[in-house]
Write a protein that holds these residues in place. Sequence first.
Motif, PDB file in Angstrom:
ATOM      1  N   LYS A 146     -27.188  54.869  38.958  1.00  0.00           N
ATOM      2  CA  LYS A 146     -26.065  54.082  39.466  1.00  0.00           C
ATOM      3  C   LYS A 146     -25.302  54.807  40.577  1.00  0.00           C
ATOM      4  CE  LYS A 146     -25.256  51.179  35.421  1.00  0.00           C
ATOM      5  NZ  LYS A 146     -24.261  50.702  34.427  1.00  0.00           N
ATOM      6  N   VAL A 147     -25.168  56.125  40.451  1.00  0.00           N
ATOM      7  CA  VAL A 147     -24.463  56.895  41.480  1.00  0.00           C
ATOM      8  C   VAL A 147     -25.228  56.856  42.793  1.00  0.00           C
ATOM      9  CG1 VAL A 147     -23.622  59.181  42.140  1.00  0.00           C
ATOM     10  CG2 VAL A 147     -23.388  58.389  39.773  1.00  0.00           C
ATOM     11  N   GLN A 148     -26.545  57.038  42.731  1.00  0.00           N
ATOM     12  CA  GLN A 148     -27.361  56.985  43.940  1.00  0.00           C
ATOM     13  C   GLN A 148     -27.346  55.599  44.561  1.00  0.00           C
ATOM     14  OE1 GLN A 148     -30.972  58.402  42.098  1.00  0.00           O
ATOM     15  NE2 GLN A 148     -30.798  60.435  43.056  1.00  0.00           N
ATOM     16  N   SER A 149     -27.389  54.553  43.724  1.00  0.00           N
ATOM     17  CA  SER A 149     -27.335  53.176  44.228  1.00  0.00           C
ATOM     18  C   SER A 149     -25.999  52.900  44.911  1.00  0.00           C
ATOM     19  CB  SER A 149     -27.546  52.186  43.084  1.00  0.00           C
ATOM     20  OG  SER A 149     -28.831  52.334  42.519  1.00  0.00           O
ATOM     21  N   PHE A 150     -24.929  53.474  44.353  1.00  0.00           N
ATOM     22  CA  PHE A 150     -23.593  53.260  44.925  1.00  0.00           C
ATOM     23  C   PHE A 150     -23.504  53.858  46.327  1.00  0.00           C
ATOM     24  CE2 PHE A 150     -19.237  54.759  45.656  1.00  0.00           C
ATOM     25  CZ  PHE A 150     -18.541  53.565  45.532  1.00  0.00           C
ATOM     26  N   PHE A 151     -24.002  55.106  46.489  1.00  0.00           N
ATOM     27  CA  PHE A 151     -23.879  55.776  47.780  1.00  0.00           C
ATOM     28  C   PHE A 151     -24.948  55.344  48.777  1.00  0.00           C
ATOM     29  CE2 PHE A 151     -21.408  58.748  45.171  1.00  0.00           C
ATOM     30  CZ  PHE A 151     -20.298  58.930  45.992  1.00  0.00           C
ATOM     31  N   ARG A 152     -26.099  54.860  48.299  1.00  0.00           N
ATOM     32  CA  ARG A 152     -27.190  54.484  49.198  1.00  0.00           C
ATOM     33  C   ARG A 152     -27.229  52.988  49.499  1.00  0.00           C
ATOM     34  NH1 ARG A 152     -31.150  58.504  49.545  1.00  0.00           N
ATOM     35  NH2 ARG A 152     -30.080  60.510  49.324  1.00  0.00           N
ATOM     36  N   ILE A 153     -26.628  52.163  48.629  1.00  0.00           N
ATOM     37  CA  ILE A 153     -26.678  50.710  48.826  1.00  0.00           C
ATOM     38  C   ILE A 153     -25.280  50.125  49.015  1.00  0.00           C
ATOM     39  CG2 ILE A 153     -27.330  48.503  47.802  1.00  0.00           C
ATOM     40  CD1 ILE A 153     -29.555  49.946  46.306  1.00  0.00           C
ATOM     41  N   THR A 154     -24.398  50.365  48.019  1.00  0.00           N
ATOM     42  CA  THR A 154     -23.089  49.709  48.030  1.00  0.00           C
ATOM     43  C   THR A 154     -22.243  50.120  49.235  1.00  0.00           C
ATOM     44  OG1 THR A 154     -23.136  49.680  45.606  1.00  0.00           O
ATOM     45  CG2 THR A 154     -21.024  49.245  46.667  1.00  0.00           C
ATOM     46  N   LEU A 155     -22.036  51.423  49.404  1.00  0.00           N
ATOM     47  CA  LEU A 155     -21.166  51.887  50.489  1.00  0.00           C
ATOM     48  C   LEU A 155     -21.687  51.510  51.884  1.00  0.00           C
ATOM     49  CD1 LEU A 155     -19.784  55.383  49.413  1.00  0.00           C
ATOM     50  CD2 LEU A 155     -18.586  53.209  49.573  1.00  0.00           C
ATOM     51  N   PRO A 156     -22.977  51.717  52.198  1.00  0.00           N
ATOM     52  CA  PRO A 156     -23.445  51.322  53.534  1.00  0.00           C
ATOM     53  C   PRO A 156     -23.288  49.832  53.813  1.00  0.00           C
ATOM     54  CG  PRO A 156     -25.009  52.823  52.512  1.00  0.00           C
ATOM     55  CD  PRO A 156     -24.031  52.453  51.454  1.00  0.00           C
ATOM     56  N   LEU A 157     -23.585  48.987  52.813  1.00  0.00           N
ATOM     57  CA  LEU A 157     -23.494  47.547  53.025  1.00  0.00           C
ATOM     58  C   LEU A 157     -22.044  47.056  53.015  1.00  0.00           C
ATOM     59  CD1 LEU A 157     -26.517  46.261  50.906  1.00  0.00           C
ATOM     60  CD2 LEU A 157     -26.359  46.558  53.382  1.00  0.00           C
TER      61      LEU A 157
END
Length: 299
Positions: free
Chosen positions: A205-216
């Motif tokens: 979840k942490v990796q998804s947050f920084f790699r998907i959520t924040l950029p988008l």
Amino acid sequence: MKKLKKLIRYDNIGLLFVLPAFIYMLIFVGYPIMDNIILSFQDVTTTTLTAAHKPFAGLDNYIQIFNDSVFIKALFNTLLFTVSCLVIQFIIGFALAVFFNQNFRIAKPVRGLLMMPWMIPITVTALMFKFVFGTDVGILNYALRSLGLITRNIDWLTSAGTAMIAIIVTNVWIGIPFNMILISTGLTTISQELYEAASIDGANKVQSFFRITLPLLRPAIESVLILGFIYTFKVFDLVYVMTGGGPVNSTHMLSTYSYKLSFEMFKYSKGSAVANVLLVILLIVGFFYLKSTSSDEEA
């Protein structure tokens, strides 16, 4: 007649719909701004206000305000107030947006209730928090005394050390829902398939947050920060109602100091010069906002 028919052609009809708004903005926004700019280059006080030919001052008003310690203090206060409010309300608003983006039963009703602080008129909110931070009858002092955290009342709004904290807390309370709702809107545009694909590839979840959520969420975050800066930087009613710029000019903002110069000290030209400094700063920020949004659309 031919020119009129050409004007009301189908491909020009949109201009006719825009025309009333354009005329309104020209009269009630454009004219006051231009008049204020002209006023800042004159020497207008109560004695010359009704004169047919007002004395020309050139850049004297701008030179005087930049040598004015109260103006420098107001400029610093405005920057401190704006940055502090932006950071705190963005962090809390972001956390609430992520939390209420989860699927649980009362998420939508509670999120709707949290919009109330933003919907209440700022003057009403300022009066309410003025009562909260009151010295003798304030709710906050009563609560702190009941918990044994203080032994005597704190002068929240009449002490230079705490007055700024009080108005920052009040503005953060107003601004959190604005941040939350814009970021929540951005979160709804992110497809859940991206998270599912990331989890299949082994991302937590942490990796998804920084790699998907924040950029988008970058466009939404930029909008929140820049619009929040503009709304917060030009604050007037909140500060005027709660502290009036005091005590000892410790909470004066550019807007409140401009008001004081113009309508309390009757130095209209100096007040206009301060207002124009505020205008220029907001125009610069607005220019970068439009540039960033246009570059995002092109990308």
